[in-house]
Design a protein around this motif. Sequence first.
Motif, PDB file in Angstrom:
ATOM      1  N   TYR A 260      -2.779  -2.699  -7.490  1.00  0.00           N
ATOM      2  CA  TYR A 260      -2.755  -2.918  -5.886  1.00  0.00           C
ATOM      3  C   TYR A 260      -3.982  -4.080  -5.350  1.00  0.00           C
ATOM      4  CZ  TYR A 260      -4.205  -2.471  -0.874  1.00  0.00           C
ATOM      5  OH  TYR A 260      -3.738  -2.572   0.687  1.00  0.00           O
ATOM      6  N   VAL A 261      -4.718  -4.638  -6.218  1.00  0.00           N
ATOM      7  CA  VAL A 261      -5.832  -5.256  -5.810  1.00  0.00           C
ATOM      8  C   VAL A 261      -5.285  -7.106  -6.083  1.00  0.00           C
ATOM      9  CG1 VAL A 261      -8.046  -6.394  -6.239  1.00  0.00           C
ATOM     10  CG2 VAL A 261      -7.818  -3.666  -5.766  1.00  0.00           C
ATOM     11  N   ARG A 262      -4.450  -6.146  -7.218  1.00  0.00           N
ATOM     12  CA  ARG A 262      -3.911  -8.005  -7.995  1.00  0.00           C
ATOM     13  C   ARG A 262      -3.550  -8.485  -6.785  1.00  0.00           C
ATOM     14  NH1 ARG A 262      -2.895  -6.647 -12.804  1.00  0.00           N
ATOM     15  NH2 ARG A 262      -0.624  -6.963 -12.630  1.00  0.00           N
ATOM     16  N   HIS A 263      -2.446  -7.616  -6.461  1.00  0.00           N
ATOM     17  CA  HIS A 263      -1.005  -7.824  -5.626  1.00  0.00           C
ATOM     18  C   HIS A 263      -1.216  -8.457  -4.008  1.00  0.00           C
ATOM     19  CE1 HIS A 263       1.697  -7.177  -9.101  1.00  0.00           C
ATOM     20  NE2 HIS A 263       2.546  -7.792  -8.740  1.00  0.00           N
TER      21      HIS A 263
ATOM     22  N   GLY B 221       0.841  -1.151   0.025  1.00  0.00           N
ATOM     23  CA  GLY B 221       0.207   0.304  -0.181  1.00  0.00           C
ATOM     24  C   GLY B 221       0.900   1.131  -0.105  1.00  0.00           C
ATOM     25  N   LEU B 222       2.007   1.150   1.168  1.00  0.00           N
ATOM     26  CA  LEU B 222       2.652   2.461   0.784  1.00  0.00           C
ATOM     27  C   LEU B 222       3.593   2.654  -0.489  1.00  0.00           C
ATOM     28  CD1 LEU B 222       3.980   2.171   4.756  1.00  0.00           C
ATOM     29  CD2 LEU B 222       2.394   3.942   3.537  1.00  0.00           C
ATOM     30  N   GLY B 223       3.915   1.899  -1.046  1.00  0.00           N
ATOM     31  CA  GLY B 223       4.445   1.884  -2.503  1.00  0.00           C
ATOM     32  C   GLY B 223       4.255   1.778  -3.369  1.00  0.00           C
TER      33      GLY B 223
ATOM     34  N   CYS C 150       0.957   4.225  -2.831  1.00  0.00           N
ATOM     35  CA  CYS C 150       0.704   5.797  -2.593  1.00  0.00           C
ATOM     36  C   CYS C 150       1.887   6.572  -2.882  1.00  0.00           C
ATOM     37  CB  CYS C 150       0.771   5.796  -0.727  1.00  0.00           C
ATOM     38  SG  CYS C 150      -0.602   5.290  -0.091  1.00  0.00           S
ATOM     39  N   ALA C 151       2.873   5.542  -2.375  1.00  0.00           N
ATOM     40  CA  ALA C 151       4.417   6.792  -3.031  1.00  0.00           C
ATOM     41  C   ALA C 151       4.070   6.516  -4.481  1.00  0.00           C
ATOM     42  CB  ALA C 151       5.184   6.078  -2.737  1.00  0.00           C
ATOM     43  N   ALA C 152       4.138   6.016  -5.536  1.00  0.00           N
ATOM     44  CA  ALA C 152       4.248   6.061  -6.709  1.00  0.00           C
ATOM     45  C   ALA C 152       3.069   6.417  -7.518  1.00  0.00           C
ATOM     46  CB  ALA C 152       3.800   4.830  -7.216  1.00  0.00           C
ATOM     47  N   LEU C 153       2.148   7.098  -6.585  1.00  0.00           N
ATOM     48  CA  LEU C 153       1.271   7.771  -7.104  1.00  0.00           C
ATOM     49  C   LEU C 153       1.743   9.406  -6.443  1.00  0.00           C
ATOM     50  CD1 LEU C 153      -2.262   6.001  -6.711  1.00  0.00           C
ATOM     51  CD2 LEU C 153      -1.291   6.717  -8.599  1.00  0.00           C
ATOM     52  N   GLY C 154       1.342   9.352  -4.688  1.00  0.00           N
ATOM     53  CA  GLY C 154       2.226  10.720  -4.542  1.00  0.00           C
ATOM     54  C   GLY C 154       3.670  11.517  -5.752  1.00  0.00           C
ATOM     55  N   VAL C 155       4.880  10.257  -5.859  1.00  0.00           N
ATOM     56  CA  VAL C 155       4.951  10.807  -7.193  1.00  0.00           C
ATOM     57  C   VAL C 155       4.887  12.088  -8.275  1.00  0.00           C
ATOM     58  CG1 VAL C 155       7.599  10.547  -8.129  1.00  0.00           C
ATOM     59  CG2 VAL C 155       6.932  10.104  -6.473  1.00  0.00           C
ATOM     60  N   VAL C 156       4.461  11.113  -8.867  1.00  0.00           N
ATOM     61  CA  VAL C 156       3.221  11.142  -9.746  1.00  0.00           C
ATOM     62  C   VAL C 156       2.406  12.711  -9.888  1.00  0.00           C
ATOM     63  CG1 VAL C 156       1.757  11.111 -11.958  1.00  0.00           C
ATOM     64  CG2 VAL C 156       3.578   9.048 -10.930  1.00  0.00           C
TER      65      VAL C 156
END
Length: 127
Positions: free
Chosen positions: A108-111, A54-56, A58-64
């Motif tokens: 995210y849901v798949r993983h 989840g944090l990964g 969120c971090a990716a979306l936050g960077v974009v």
Amino acid sequence: MSRDGEGPRRVLVTSPRMRATRRPRHPVTREIDEQTGLGEAYMRSLVRAQLRLGLGVCAALGVVVGGLPLLFVLAPELRGLDVGGLPLPWVLLAGLVYPGFVVCGRWYVRHAERNERDFADLVDRDT
């Protein structure tokens, strides 16, 4: 050779576990239900895996999403560009960010389901 001059004596070797009573194994699900130390360790590992995932995301979306304003500050000429009659910032928001949310959500849901499936396999294997 043995002491009395004969050849080597044969010795029967058996496992000490053959005669010992077997300790009943507690299934992992019972350990989890009873909230023992082992059960808590299993649950903690699942929660940590889900938290990292989840944090990964969120971090990716936050960077974009956070990078878009930075992009327009560093390259102000991009703010005035039009793409198909629409301002570039709106095209990027509508054409990049929201579809990116959907793609990241599905990923995210798949993983997360894979993490849960791996956890269930681990619990079933130790049962």
